[in-house]
Scaffold this motif. Structure first.
Motif, PDB file in Angstrom:
ATOM      1  N   CYS A 137       0.832  -1.211   0.000  1.00  0.00           N
ATOM      2  CA  CYS A 137       0.000   0.000   0.000  1.00  0.00           C
ATOM      3  C   CYS A 137       0.860   1.251   0.000  1.00  0.00           C
ATOM      4  O   CYS A 137       0.420   2.312   0.432  1.00  0.00           O
ATOM      5  CB  CYS A 137      -0.967   0.002   1.168  1.00  0.00           C
ATOM      6  N   MET A 179      -2.280   4.966   4.055  1.00  0.00           N
ATOM      7  CA  MET A 179      -3.233   4.375   4.993  1.00  0.00           C
ATOM      8  C   MET A 179      -2.539   4.250   6.344  1.00  0.00           C
ATOM      9  O   MET A 179      -1.394   3.813   6.415  1.00  0.00           O
ATOM     10  CB  MET A 179      -3.640   2.976   4.511  1.00  0.00           C
ATOM     11  N   GLU A 218      -1.620   2.988  10.247  1.00  0.00           N
ATOM     12  CA  GLU A 218      -1.526   1.703  10.932  1.00  0.00           C
ATOM     13  C   GLU A 218      -1.316   2.027  12.408  1.00  0.00           C
ATOM     14  O   GLU A 218      -0.631   2.995  12.734  1.00  0.00           O
ATOM     15  CB  GLU A 218      -0.310   0.977  10.353  1.00  0.00           C
ATOM     16  N   TYR A 275     -11.331   2.070   7.884  1.00  0.00           N
ATOM     17  CA  TYR A 275     -10.542   2.316   6.668  1.00  0.00           C
ATOM     18  C   TYR A 275     -11.425   2.762   5.503  1.00  0.00           C
ATOM     19  O   TYR A 275     -10.967   3.438   4.590  1.00  0.00           O
ATOM     20  CB  TYR A 275      -9.755   1.066   6.287  1.00  0.00           C
ATOM     21  N   CYS A 327     -11.286   6.454   5.562  1.00  0.00           N
ATOM     22  CA  CYS A 327      -9.981   7.115   5.605  1.00  0.00           C
ATOM     23  C   CYS A 327      -9.581   7.636   4.227  1.00  0.00           C
ATOM     24  O   CYS A 327      -9.642   6.914   3.240  1.00  0.00           O
ATOM     25  CB  CYS A 327      -8.937   6.140   6.107  1.00  0.00           C
ATOM     26  N   PHE A 339      -0.996  -3.893   3.885  1.00  0.00           N
ATOM     27  CA  PHE A 339      -2.388  -3.548   4.100  1.00  0.00           C
ATOM     28  C   PHE A 339      -3.264  -4.708   3.685  1.00  0.00           C
ATOM     29  O   PHE A 339      -3.221  -5.151   2.542  1.00  0.00           O
ATOM     30  CB  PHE A 339      -2.712  -2.306   3.261  1.00  0.00           C
ATOM     31  N   HIS A 388      -6.679  -4.936   4.068  1.00  0.00           N
ATOM     32  CA  HIS A 388      -8.113  -4.641   4.091  1.00  0.00           C
ATOM     33  C   HIS A 388      -8.650  -4.289   2.711  1.00  0.00           C
ATOM     34  O   HIS A 388      -9.553  -3.500   2.584  1.00  0.00           O
ATOM     35  CB  HIS A 388      -8.399  -3.489   5.044  1.00  0.00           C
ATOM     36  N   SER A 389      -8.053  -4.855   1.683  1.00  0.00           N
ATOM     37  CA  SER A 389      -8.498  -4.521   0.344  1.00  0.00           C
ATOM     38  C   SER A 389      -9.335  -5.662  -0.213  1.00  0.00           C
ATOM     39  O   SER A 389      -8.894  -6.811  -0.193  1.00  0.00           O
ATOM     40  CB  SER A 389      -7.278  -4.264  -0.536  1.00  0.00           C
ATOM     41  N   LEU A 433     -13.495  -3.664   7.299  1.00  0.00           N
ATOM     42  CA  LEU A 433     -12.729  -2.426   7.155  1.00  0.00           C
ATOM     43  C   LEU A 433     -12.595  -1.691   8.484  1.00  0.00           C
ATOM     44  O   LEU A 433     -11.826  -0.762   8.612  1.00  0.00           O
ATOM     45  CB  LEU A 433     -13.405  -1.493   6.145  1.00  0.00           C
ATOM     46  N   PRO A 473     -10.605   0.289  -0.011  1.00  0.00           N
ATOM     47  CA  PRO A 473     -10.500   1.656   0.517  1.00  0.00           C
ATOM     48  C   PRO A 473      -9.324   2.403  -0.084  1.00  0.00           C
ATOM     49  O   PRO A 473      -8.585   1.875  -0.923  1.00  0.00           O
ATOM     50  CB  PRO A 473     -10.318   1.439   2.012  1.00  0.00           C
TER      51      PRO A 473
END
Ligand code: SF4
Ligand code: SF4
Lengths: 278, 488
Positions: A26, A31, A33, A72, A75, A95, A97-98, A105, A254
């Protein structure tokens, strides 16, 4: 002359990024963390204060700390929480969360305890296995119902020699009638609502819908529900809301905008979940 | 452009005597924008004008009843007046067709209420009739990875007789969204007006806020802003030339340009943390330091990228099959361009030397001597050539600036002034971009965004008329206008 161009291209090196390097990368999206061990209640409060889209919120302090909730999907990667985060919040390197569901998310951390209070659950329902019918090739129809074109710019980058989505058998097609997946960016505007509905209906079954970007996932900066507390917000009649306020959504990617690597990871994750394709 | 009656517009207010109409009632300035504002129940119109030799002028007009339309004198006013009519209910007398611009999915602003929505919708389009004329509706959903908009072509055979645009499908009420926000805090909204030019929007917005606060931006911050703005221009122009080649089926340069653009994006991500410079500009300066090591690295990436790009693009533009498609396609006549007050590369490609960086310098551009390259013919080739020249110019600027970055702070706190108004203009890759801002007690009371695309879209149909419909994607691409920036 045209041959010069051809020779030029034959001489140049390959740019293709191997898929292992793309998945979960990412870089360039900013993003955030959370480092749970370093997280304190004042940091959490400060981050919630500066977040422009209410992606970070805090729960009422319980004894010795409070819970930080990071969505996320809201965000926009502005980096403000990192500035006030004092090391406890930093730009993520990896990352995961894709291409996940909306609830995945959202993550919550308890300050002081150093543990992640709750991560979103992972699941794929058996009913959705019908999507295994899609087989090897996937045709994507990209749809913009109101984005700012930042997401489009990154989706276009997927066809460049670094990412080359076609190597996975994934193509962008011109007609929804040829598509298996709708890749939808941006908040849905009132002016586009009918067109979105018609495009969705034109896609043959089985069909997948992926919401892209903070706007697609949550309405992002444009949704009044995401406006910081304390600012006077007008009712925005021009926006209907995120993609899932109109259509069923299978996966969320996201980012504002998501980087091409996040898009590749997200699309492959959705495929993996709904078609069993790795 | 010549008006036929005296007092074409706004005669009631004394202040309007200063408006730039010459003895023949001709409009002598360049119309930048017309927009409304509402203070204490009164609607005020603002006429933002660029007066040759005298800079920008902001003329106010207090609305009391219907207003004379400016469109017959300056056609560029048409869309602006339609927008004001829709937002503030102001009647413009003499406007040729005062129909809704943005909220076309809801016909609720003074249109006949009998008849179906469908009929009302159709009544908005001009019918071209005659033997062999047929109508081709395209959009709002297009075939590629692009934004939505509706085009209504009337054609005979392959030739386009008439093209009518219906845009504003991505209208998100963004100007309203600014209102009520803390002025120093609303940069992310400006960055989301047109995502591929987000840094230009952010800088223009920051400059407007700094104007309100009468703030001083440190030289280092101005230098970093210049780097961001010029890099954005490089990205836009390299991407555009690649896409133009792609549109005529010349895949090799298209892939090359996409690769070079990606190289620059990755270099940006490494240095400022995001690929498109989002979140870098803040009122008072910037948030990312560019050290000398970073500067050298970026400089090297830019040098290689531009060298590669020039090599391939020069070859491509000399290829006969490409010349054949580009030359003579989509000609925009200079007088049309002037009437419609177009800006940016589109204006420069038909010989109109217009560049905010030279005409109204801001930030680090104040210390620069600037040549504005122009080209003639106003066809697709001219717009491609202009972009080539601008790539050269931007690259030179970037290499110079990255060689010797000034020292000092990158951000200074803003003086505490909570109420005021200001406007700022920036030369975005697509042309002049203007933000007008009124702040009350630290919060935004009105923010008007005039994107270059809003100004240039009305010129597109004139460039398309008379061409074959198959050339439309190419001509449209050579304008490369932002839908979201226009629709807001
Ligand atoms: S939008 Fe994202 S990066 Fe910005 S403050 Fe909120 S959580 Fe942090
Ligand atoms: S998520 Fe960000 S880049 Fe994507 S459409 Fe929304 S504002 Fe633009």
């Amino acid at each position: 002359m045209i041959t010069d161009v051809m020779f030029h291209s034959l001489r140049s090196r390959s740019q293709l990024i191997p898929v292992e390097d793309l998945i979960r990368d990412c870089a360039g999206s900013r993003m955030p963390e959370i480092i749970p061990e370093l997280l304190t209640a004042p940091i959490a409060a400060a981050a919630a204060e500066v977040c422009p889209t209410r992606a970070i919120t805090t729960d009422t302090p319980v004894e010795g700390g409070c819970a930080l909730r990071l969505d996320y999907g809201k965000c926009i990667g502005c980096g403000r929480c990192v500035e006030v985060g004092d090391g406890a919040i930093r730009p993520a390197k990896r990352f995961s969360h894709s291409g996940v569901s909306r609830s995945e998310l959202v993550q919550t951390w308890q300050t002081g305890s150093g543990v992640e209070a709750q991560a979103g659950e992972m699941h794929t329902s058996a009913r959705d296995r019908v999507y295994a019918l899609l087989g090897r090739a996937l045709n994507i129809r990209q749809l913009d119902p109101g984005s700012c074109n930042g997401c489009e710019a990154e989706i276009t980058a997927l066809t460049n020699p670094y990412y080359d989505l076609e190597r996975f058998g994934i193509h962008f097609v011109a007609s929804p009638k040829h598509a298996d997946m709708l890749l939808i960016t941006g908040p849905v505007t009132r002016n586009m609502a009918t067109a979105v509905q018609k495009t969705y209906e034109a896609v043959p079954l089985p069909k997948l819908v992926v919401a892209v970007g903070a706007c697609g996932c949550s309405g992002g900066i444009f949704d009044r529900r995401n406006c910081p507390v304390g600012t006077l917000v007008n009712l925005n009649e021009e926006i209907i809301g995120p993609v899932d306020s109109l259509l069923p959504v299978h996966g969320y990617i996201p980012g504002c905008p998501p980087t091409p690597a996040m898009l590749v990871s997200g699309i492959l994750e959705v495929l993996n979940r709904y078609t069993g394709r790795k | 452009m010549k008006g036929n009656a005296a007092n074409q517009w706004g005669p009631e207010s004394g202040r309007n005597e200063a408006l730039p109409l010459d003895a023949d009632r001709r409009f002598t300035g360049r119309l930048v924008s017309i927009f409304g504002d509402n203070t204490g129940g009164t609607t005020i119109l603002h006429y933002l004008v660029d007066l040759p030799g005298a800079g920008y002028g902001d003329f106010e007009y207090v609305v009391a009843g219907p207003v004379r339309s400016m469109t017959p004198v300056a056609p560029a006013a048409s869309w602006h007046e339609r927008e004001v009519h829709e937002q503030y209910g102001v009647e413009f007398i003499g406007h040729p067709h005062l129909r809704p611009l943005m909220r076309h999915s809801r016909f609720d602003s003074g249109l006949p209420s009998n008849g179906s929505t469908q009929e009302m919708e159709e009544s908005q389009f001009l019918r071209v009739q005659g033997e062999g004329v047929c109508e081709i509706p395209v959009g709002p959903v297009h075939a590629g990875i692009i934004e939505p908009g509706h085009f209504r072509f009337s054609v005979v055979g392959d030739t386009v007789l008439h093209l009518q645009l219906r845009l504003f499908y991505t209208h998100k009420g963004t100007e309203k969204l600014f209102e009520g926000r803390v002025a120093t805090d609303a940069v992310p909204i400006a960055e989301s007006v047109s995502g591929d030019n987000c840094f230009a929007h952010a800088v223009a917005y920051c400059q407007a806020v700094e104007g309100v606060h009468q703030a001083i931006v440190p030289p280092k911050a101005n230098a970093i802003r210049l780097i961001g703005l010029e890099l954005e221009r490089l990205l836009a122009h390299i991407g555009d030339l690649g896409a133009l080649c792609g549109d005529v089926g010349f895949a090799v340069p298209a892939a090359y340009c996409a690769r070079i653009k990606e190289d620059l994006l990755q270099a940006s991500a490494k240095i400022v943390g995001t690929r498109y410079w989002r979140g870098v500009a803040v009122p008072g300066g910037v948030r990312h330091e560019i050290g000398s090591a970073d500067g050298r690295e970026l400089k090297e990436s830019i040098r290689i990228a531009v060298e590669d790009f020039v090599g391939i693009a020069e070859q491509a533009l000399r290829t006969p099959s490409l010349e054949d498609r580009f030359e003579g396609a989509g000609i925009l006549a200079p007088n049309r361009a002037a009437d419609l007050a177009v800006v940016g590369p589109v204006a420069r490609a038909c010989g109109i030397a217009l560049d905010v960086r030279r005409d109204h310098p801001y930030g680090a551009y104040k210390n620069l001597n600037f040549d504005v390259p122009t080209w003639h013919y106003g066809d697709v080739m001219a717009r491609a050539r202009i972009r080539m020249m601008e790539v050269h110019a931007s690259a030179r600027l970037l290499l110079d600036y990255l060689e010797a970055l000034p020292a000092g702070p990158i951000w200074l706190p803003l003086p505490a002034i909570s109420t005021g108004r200001a406007f700022a203009a920036v030369e975005a890759p697509r042309g002049e971009l203007v933000y007008w801002l009124r702040v009350e007690e630290g919060k935004i009371a009105r923010c008007h965004v005039r994107s270059p695309s809003f100004q240039n879209w009305p010129a597109l149909p004139f460039a398309v008329t008379g061409n074959i419909i198959a050339d439309f994607p190419l001509i449209n691409k050579s304008f490369n206008l932002s839908y979201s920036g226009c629709d807001r």
